[in-house]
Design a protein around this motif. Structure first.
Motif, mmCIF file in Angstrom:
data_model
loop_
_atom_site.group_PDB
_atom_site.id
_atom_site.type_symbol
_atom_site.label_atom_id
_atom_site.label_comp_id
_atom_site.label_asym_id
_atom_site.label_seq_id
_atom_site.Cartn_x
_atom_site.Cartn_y
_atom_site.Cartn_z
ATOM 1 N N ASN A 121 28.766 -22.976 34.160
ATOM 2 C CA ASN A 121 27.541 -23.774 34.226
ATOM 3 C C ASN A 121 27.517 -24.769 33.076
ATOM 4 O O ASN A 121 28.013 -24.481 31.979
ATOM 5 N N PHE A 170 30.163 -26.431 37.264
ATOM 6 C CA PHE A 170 31.121 -27.532 37.194
ATOM 7 C C PHE A 170 32.518 -26.936 37.333
ATOM 8 O O PHE A 170 32.931 -26.115 36.507
ATOM 9 N N GLU A 185 32.617 -30.477 45.622
ATOM 10 C CA GLU A 185 32.556 -31.841 46.144
ATOM 11 C C GLU A 185 33.958 -32.446 46.191
ATOM 12 O O GLU A 185 34.770 -32.255 45.281
ATOM 13 N N LYS A 223 23.899 -27.036 36.301
ATOM 14 C CA LYS A 223 24.680 -26.872 37.522
ATOM 15 C C LYS A 223 26.102 -26.386 37.183
ATOM 16 O O LYS A 223 26.632 -26.675 36.116
ATOM 17 N N VAL A 233 28.140 -37.269 33.079
ATOM 18 C CA VAL A 233 28.153 -36.257 34.137
ATOM 19 C C VAL A 233 27.444 -34.987 33.687
ATOM 20 O O VAL A 233 26.627 -34.414 34.425
ATOM 21 N N THR A 234 27.755 -34.514 32.483
ATOM 22 C CA THR A 234 27.132 -33.269 32.000
ATOM 23 C C THR A 234 25.638 -33.470 31.711
ATOM 24 O O THR A 234 24.849 -32.533 31.840
ATOM 25 N N HIS A 278 35.148 -31.278 39.336
ATOM 26 C CA HIS A 278 34.262 -31.486 40.472
ATOM 27 C C HIS A 278 32.956 -30.725 40.268
ATOM 28 O O HIS A 278 32.944 -29.655 39.644
ATOM 29 N N LEU A 279 31.899 -31.247 40.837
ATOM 30 C CA LEU A 279 30.661 -30.483 40.922
ATOM 31 C C LEU A 279 30.790 -29.453 42.037
ATOM 32 O O LEU A 279 31.413 -29.723 43.075
ATOM 33 N N ASN A 304 23.857 -33.419 35.161
ATOM 34 C CA ASN A 304 23.991 -32.197 35.954
ATOM 35 C C ASN A 304 23.830 -30.930 35.118
ATOM 36 O O ASN A 304 24.423 -29.888 35.430
#
Length: 514
Positions: free
Chosen positions: A296, A283, A234, A281, A274-275, A207-208, A278
Motif C-alpha cells: 500500500n 501499488f 492496470e 491504494k 503517482v504516490t 502498476h496500480l 494514490n
C-alpha cells in the motif's frame, strides 16, 4: 657501432628489468600473489595474464533472441497509436487488429481509405501499405525488419555485457552469431548462475492494482512468491525500469533483504505524483509479468528513492540488483547450446602448452648456441628477455591468453631469433670477405636492418588484420603474435647489440669465431 651512450644503455637495461619485474607475478601461485597484495605497496606488480575459456574453464552459452516478440510488441503499439488517431480524426472502423509485423483495419466507409493510409505512414515509415476496398493493411518492409533485428541484437548484447561485467567475469567473449543469436563465453564462470542472470528479461514496471479484475483496462498477474495467487493490475504502466539510475541490495528496518533503487529526475517526479495521487491504494511492482510485491502507498514518496521488498534471499536481492542496474532485455532469450569447460581440461591444455613452449625454447637455445657460439649465447639471453617482456605486456594489458595464444607464443619464440640469424649470417659473410672484426660487426648490423624491419613489419600487419577481422581464438593468436613481434624487435636489435658491444669492448678479438 662499438660506442654506445650511457643514456641508451640505461634505457635498454631499464626496459628489460621492468619487463622481468612485471612478468614475475606469473611465476607465483595464488597464495603467494595474495600475500603480495596484502603486504606490498600498491605499485608493486600484481597483475597476471588472464586465462581464456579453453585454459581456465568456464561457461559457453549460445542464446537465441526472440525478435518475433519485438515485432508483436511494435505491432501492438502501432495498433494502439492508430486507434487513438482514428478516434481523433473521427474515422469509423469495423475492426482493427494486429497481423504479422503490422496492423489491419477494416473501415466503415471505404472512401476514407486514403486518409487512413496517410495516418499509418505518418505513425511508422518502414511499412508496405496495401488496400483492398475497405481493408487497409500495413506490414513492415524488409528494411524495417532488418532495422529492428539489428537494433534488438545490438541492445541485447549491450545489456548482456553489462550483466556479465557486474558478475566480475574477466574478459568475456560476447558477440553476435548469425541473424538472431548471441555467443557468450565466460572464463571461470558457473553456467547455472550465469544463465540465471542472463536469461531473465528483467522488464520492470509499476502498476496500480485494479479495482475490477474484469475491466478491459486490467489484467491478472501471478504473485512471484505464490504463483497460484493472481492479482489484477492496470495494463498501463505508470513507471518503467528505464527510469532507474541505480539499484543495490540492502536490508529494511525488520532486517529483511530488500532492493533499494534510485530514479532519474523524470522518474522521481512521476513517482512522487503517482504516490501523492494514490495514497492508501496498493501499488504493484512487476518484473517479467510477475508481481514481486504489491504494498500500500502509505504516503507520497518524493525523494526519488524507494525499495522493493518481498520474500527474498540475499542471493535473490543481489541478482535482482544486477538485473535492474544492467537494464531490461528488449526481447526474451533462450539457450540453444550450452557447454561447460571444466578446469581439469583447462589445466591439461596449460600443461600441454607449457611443454610445447619449453621444447620450442630449448630447441632454439641449443640451435643458436651450437650454430653461433658466443654470439648465439648472447642471442639466447635476448630471447629470454623477450619472453619476459612478452608476458609483462600481456599482464599489463590484461590480455586473455587462449590455447591459440600459446601457439602464438611458441611461434614468437621461433621468430624472435630470426633477426639475430640474419645479422650473424651477414657478419659471417663480411668476415669471409676479409673484413676486420669491428668492420664485420658494424656492417652486419647495418645491412641486415632493412631486411629485419621488412619481414617483421609484414608479419605485424598480418597480426593486426587477424585481430581486426578475427574473433575469439583468432584474436588471442593475433595478440600474442603482435606483441611478440614488437618485443623481439627490441631485444634482437637493441639488447643483443648492446651485449655484443660490451663483449667486444671487453675482449677486443682479432678474429670473430662465429
Amino acid at each position: 657501432m662499438i660506442q654506445i651512450s650511457k643514456t641508451k644503455i640505461i634505457a635498454i637495461l631499464a626496459v628489460v628489468f621492468l619487463g622481468i619485474f612485471y612478468a614475475s607475478p606469473n611465476l607465483l601461485n595464488a597464495d603467494q600473489r595474495g600475500w603480495i597484495t596484502q603486504n606490498m605497496p600498491g605499485w608493486f606488480p600484481q597483475k597476471t595474464v588472464n586465462l581464456g575459456l579453453d585454459l581456465r574453464g568456464g561457461a559457453h552459452l549460445l542464446y537465441e533472441v526472440d525478435v518475433d516478440s519485438v515485432f508483436r510488441e511494435q505491432a501492438d503499439l502501432l495498433r494502439q497509436d492508430l486507434s487513438t488517431e482514428l478516434r481523433k480524426e473521427k474515422i469509423q472502423r469495423k475492426s482493427l487488429g494486429v497481423v504479422d509485423g503490422g496492423v489491419r483495419v477494416v473501415l466503415s466507409d471505404a472512401s476514407q481509405a486514403e486518409d487512413v493510409r496517410k495516418i499509418i505512414r505518418r505513425l511508422q515509415g518502414d511499412l508496405d501499405i496495401s488496400s483492398e476496398g475497405d481493408t487497409i493493411t500495413g506490414v513492415l518492409n524488409e528494411a524495417g525488419r532488418k532495422k529492428i533485428y539489428d537494433q534488438t541484437i545490438a541492445q541485447s548484447i549491450e545489456i548482456v555485457r553489462r550483466r556479465v561485467d557486474e558478475l566480475g567475469t574477466t574478459e568475456p567473449v560476447i558477440q553476435r552469431q548469425g541473424e538472431d543469436r548471441i555467443l557468450i563465453q565466460a572464463p571461470g564462470a558457473n553456467s547455472a548462475s550465469l544463465q540465471n542472470i542472463i536469461g531473465k528479461t528483467a522488464k520492470l514496471t509499476f502498476h496500480l492494482v485494479a479495482d475490477n479484475a474484469g475491466s478491459t483496462t486490467a489484467r491478472e498477474l501471478p504473485l512471484a512468491e505464490n504463483p497460484s495467487t493472481r492479482i489484477p493490475v492496470e495494463r498501463r504502466a505508470l513507471l518503467t525500469g528505464d527510469m532507474l539510475t541505480n539499484a543495490q541490495p540492502s536490508f529494511n528496518q525488520s532486517g529483511q533483504p530488500v532492493v533499494t533503487f534510485a530514479l532519474d529526475r523524470r522518474g522521481a517526479t512521476k513517482f512522487c505524483q503517482v504516490t501523492r495521487d494514490n495514497t492508501g491504494k496498493p501499488f504493484a511492482i512487476v518484473l517479467d509479468n510477475e508481481i514481486l510485491s504489491a504494498p500500500n502507498i502509505n504516503e507520497p514518496i518524493c525523494g526519488g528513492r524507494a525499495e522493493i521488498s518481498g520474500s527474498f534471499t540475499l542471493q535473490e536481492v543481489s541478482d535482482l540488483s544486477v538485473l535492474l542496474r544492467a537494464g531490461a532485455l528488449p526481447a526474451p532469450m533462450k539457450v540453444v547450446e550450452e557447454r561447460t569447460v571444466g578446469p581439469t581440461l583447462g589445466a591439461d591444455s596449460i600443461a600441454a602448452g607449457k611443454i610445447a613452449a619449453l621444447i620450442g625454447l630449448t630447441a632454439v637455445l641449443v640451435f643458436m648456441a651450437v650454430s653461433y657460439g658466443t654470439f648465439g649465447i648472447m642471442a639466447n639471453v635476448a630471447l629470454l628477455a623477450n619472453v619476459a617482456l612478452l608476458f609483462a605486456l600481456l599482464s599489463g594489458l590484461q590480455a586473455t591468453l587462449t590455447l591459440p595464444g600459446i601457439a602464438g607464443i611458441v611461434l614468437t619464440i621461433g621468430m624472435a631469433v630470426d633477426a639475430n640469424v640474419l645479422i650473424f649470417e651477414r657478419i659471417r659473410e663480411e668476415v669471409g670477405l676479409g673484413r676486420s672484426a669491428i668492420s664485420a660487426i658494424d656492417t652486419g648490423y647495418n645491412r641486415a636492418m632493412s631486411t629485419i624491419v621488412d619481414s617483421n613489419l609484414t608479419t605485424l600487419i598480418a597480426a593486426l588484420i587477424l585481430f581486426a577481422l578475427g574473433t575469439g581464438p583468432i584474436k588471442g593468436f593475433a595478440v600474442t603474435l603482435g606483441i611478440g613481434i614488437v618485443t623481439s624487435m627490441f631485444t634482437a636489435i637493441l639488447l643483443s647489440r648492446l651485449l655484443v658491444i660490451v663483449w667486444f669492448n671487453a675482449k677486443r678479438p682479432k678474429v670473430l669465431a662465429i
